[in-house]
Design an enzyme around this catalytic site. Structure first.
Site, mmCIF file in Angstrom:
data_model
loop_
_atom_site.group_PDB
_atom_site.id
_atom_site.type_symbol
_atom_site.label_atom_id
_atom_site.label_comp_id
_atom_site.label_asym_id
_atom_site.label_seq_id
_atom_site.Cartn_x
_atom_site.Cartn_y
_atom_site.Cartn_z
ATOM 1 N N LYS A 22 10.321 -3.567 -22.733
ATOM 2 C CA LYS A 22 8.856 -3.789 -22.818
ATOM 3 C C LYS A 22 8.360 -3.860 -24.242
ATOM 4 O O LYS A 22 7.475 -4.633 -24.561
ATOM 5 C CB LYS A 22 8.096 -2.717 -22.037
ATOM 6 C CG LYS A 22 8.317 -1.320 -22.509
ATOM 7 C CD LYS A 22 8.272 -0.324 -21.387
ATOM 8 C CE LYS A 22 9.361 -0.544 -20.418
ATOM 9 N NZ LYS A 22 10.537 0.305 -20.517
ATOM 10 N N GLY A 66 9.351 -1.006 -13.677
ATOM 11 C CA GLY A 66 10.683 -0.951 -13.066
ATOM 12 C C GLY A 66 10.876 -1.871 -11.883
ATOM 13 O O GLY A 66 10.834 -3.092 -12.003
ATOM 14 N N LYS A 83 3.326 -2.045 -21.508
ATOM 15 C CA LYS A 83 3.287 -2.673 -20.176
ATOM 16 C C LYS A 83 1.917 -3.296 -19.920
ATOM 17 O O LYS A 83 1.817 -4.411 -19.395
ATOM 18 C CB LYS A 83 3.602 -1.640 -19.086
ATOM 19 C CG LYS A 83 5.028 -1.118 -19.142
ATOM 20 C CD LYS A 83 5.200 0.086 -18.223
ATOM 21 C CE LYS A 83 6.532 0.774 -18.446
ATOM 22 N NZ LYS A 83 6.595 2.104 -17.840
HETATM 23 N N1 HSE Z 1 9.678 5.945 -19.562
HETATM 24 C C1 HSE Z 1 9.053 5.113 -18.596
HETATM 25 C C2 HSE Z 1 8.291 5.943 -17.590
HETATM 26 C C3 HSE Z 1 10.014 4.249 -17.826
HETATM 27 O O1 HSE Z 1 8.262 7.165 -17.697
HETATM 28 O O2 HSE Z 1 7.685 5.344 -16.714
HETATM 29 C C4 HSE Z 1 10.373 3.020 -18.563
HETATM 30 O O3 HSE Z 1 9.248 2.350 -19.029
#
Ligand code: HSE
Length: 430
Positions: free
Chosen positions: A109, A138, A209
């Site tokens: 990302k 995801g 994101k």
């Molecule tokens: N570290 C991220 C989360 C997952 O806790 O959602 C990957 O972007």
């Protein structure tokens, strides 16, 4: 599918958690993908330094190396999936692959958010595709929903829980009454939070994101520096408990809106009503809520991280990259944007918790200041004193106002002699 099967060779750049999950899915789903989608997908090369990882997956050592040239120079490799994370060497390697005409699939990302335009240019020159479903939330197919299912809509709003680590921490605080530090420690122990948790807890991961999703939703580049960002580190167990008294749940939200041709984008903790669909998204789960002008409201829910959920999105992109005869292009990504395209003084309701001296006139002075800045109060709650200090907590909830008005009002209230501290200011979403 009847007829000819396309043979597609893949390279995996790294087989850590998500790369390993991807390898397992390709192996497990190979026959199904061949039969249904007509694509015979096999892994031809893996770049990986750590032999224990490839050994654990039972990979033939002859297809493992640490040299990107082995990928670039193999014409049998049409799709390259990247799992390095970070911007380098991922960016350099992927641009080389794209320039060679290979399609690229990535869950990175930060890379897509910061270097979308360069990757897109390289894809256009080489003729391959750039696929990044796994970079956002995801295994939840939010990118595909925005790019391939919303043609008939103007997207008005995205509101999402797009970081699982922070959702886990906030859920834990809400369930167990633990404070932030304890909930973070538990999240680290269980592998939800990294040793250095700042990318998640300070909202960077969610902002990457949100930048990608908003750009796709509004067909306009939404750079990360135009996204307001605040993490969860200042959230106290008290705030979560007071929120409960008002029928509200605290979440780290990524929110963007298209209002009159301008974009508003922000990541911050926010209260939402207990009956909002996002309030029921607990633990490490993610969800994204969309508003389209024709479809109305949609919510997608699922796992935003993990080997198999994220591998699921990667393999789906690999199949798409293999069967698509015309790869999707994102011409808007090269357009110049300026501050005038974005709303920074956004509107919201606010929860303000403060500690004040419990004496006559305090409330009226505070209310006077709110009134002076045009901030209208809907609810005030004063808690009984917990000790002999004469200091009590008061919580205000406002009507819709805006960032500038709130920050000016809070600054002036802080200067009142009877106000010991402004403990927290948290936005309240409709
Ligand atoms: N570290 C991220 C989360 C997952 O806790 O959602 C990957 O972007």
């Amino acid at each position: 599918m009847d007829g000819e099967k396309i043979k597609v060779g893949a390279a995996l750049l790294g087989v850590g958690v998500v790369g390993g999950g991807t390898y397992k899915i390709i192996t497990e789903q190979r026959e199904k993908i061949k039969k249904i989608y007509g694509v015979d997908l096999t892994v031809r090369h893996i770049l990986e330094r750590d032999k224990s990882k490839t050994d654990a997956l039972g990979v033939d050592p002859s297809i493992v190396s640490t040299d990107i040239e082995n990928v670039l120079n193999d014409d049998g490799i049409q799709v390259v999936a990247e799992f390095f994370g970070g911007t380098e060497p991922a960016k350099t390697f992927l641009i080389k692959c794209l320039m060679k005409g290979k399609s690229v699939v990535t869950s990175n990302k930060e890379l897509v958010c910061k270097h979308f335009a360069e990757l897109e240019d390289a894809a256009r020159i080489g003729g391959g595709g750039l696929y990044f479903e796994a970079s956002c939330v995801g295994g939840v197919p939010i990118v595909r929903t925005l790019t391939d299912a919303m043609q008939a809509n103007d997207i008005r709003e995205i509101k999402g829980i797009i970081n699982g680590t922070t959702n886990y921490i906030l859920s834990r605080m809400a369930n167990d009454g633990t404070d932030y530090a304890d909930a973070l420690k538990t999240a680290q122990k269980l592998g939800y939070a990294e040793a250095d948790p700042t990318a998640d807890t300070e909202g960077y991961d969610a902002a990457y994101k949100l930048s990608i999703l908003s750009s796709l939703a509004y067909n306009k580049r939404v750079p990360i520096d135009k996204i307001f960002r605040e993490g969860i580190n200042n959230v106290a167990a008290e705030d979560i408990n007071f929120g409960k008294e008002f029928g509200m749940t605290l979440k780290l939200l990524g929110i963007s809106k298209s209002i009159g041709g301008k974009i508003e984008a922000r990541v911050h903790p926010a209260f939402i009503g207990d009956n909002h669909p996002l309030a029921s998204v607990k633990g490490s789960f993610n969800a994204v809520y969309l508003k389209g002008n024709n479809v109305g409201d949609i919510m997608l829910y699922g796992r935003g991280a993990g080997d198999l959920p994220t591998g699921s999105a990667i393999v789906s992109d690999m199949v798409f990259a293999s069967v698509n005869t015309r790869h999707r292009r994102y011409p808007f990504i090269n357009e110049t944007v300026s501050d005038g395209d974005f709303i920074s003084n956004f509107s919201s309701k606010y929860y303000i918790r403060m500690k004040v001296t419990d004496k006559a006139g305090t409330l009226s002075k505070i209310s006077g200041i709110f009134g002076r800045f045009g901030v209208s109060i809907t609810t005030v709650l004063q808690k009984p004193p917990t000790d002999e200090s004469g200091i009590v907590s008061i919580i205000f909830i406002t009507h819709i106002t805006n960032e500038n008005a709130i920050s000016e009002a809070v600054k002036a209230i802080k200067d009142l002699e009877s106000v010991a501290e402004i403990s927290n200011v948290i936005r309240v979403e409709e």
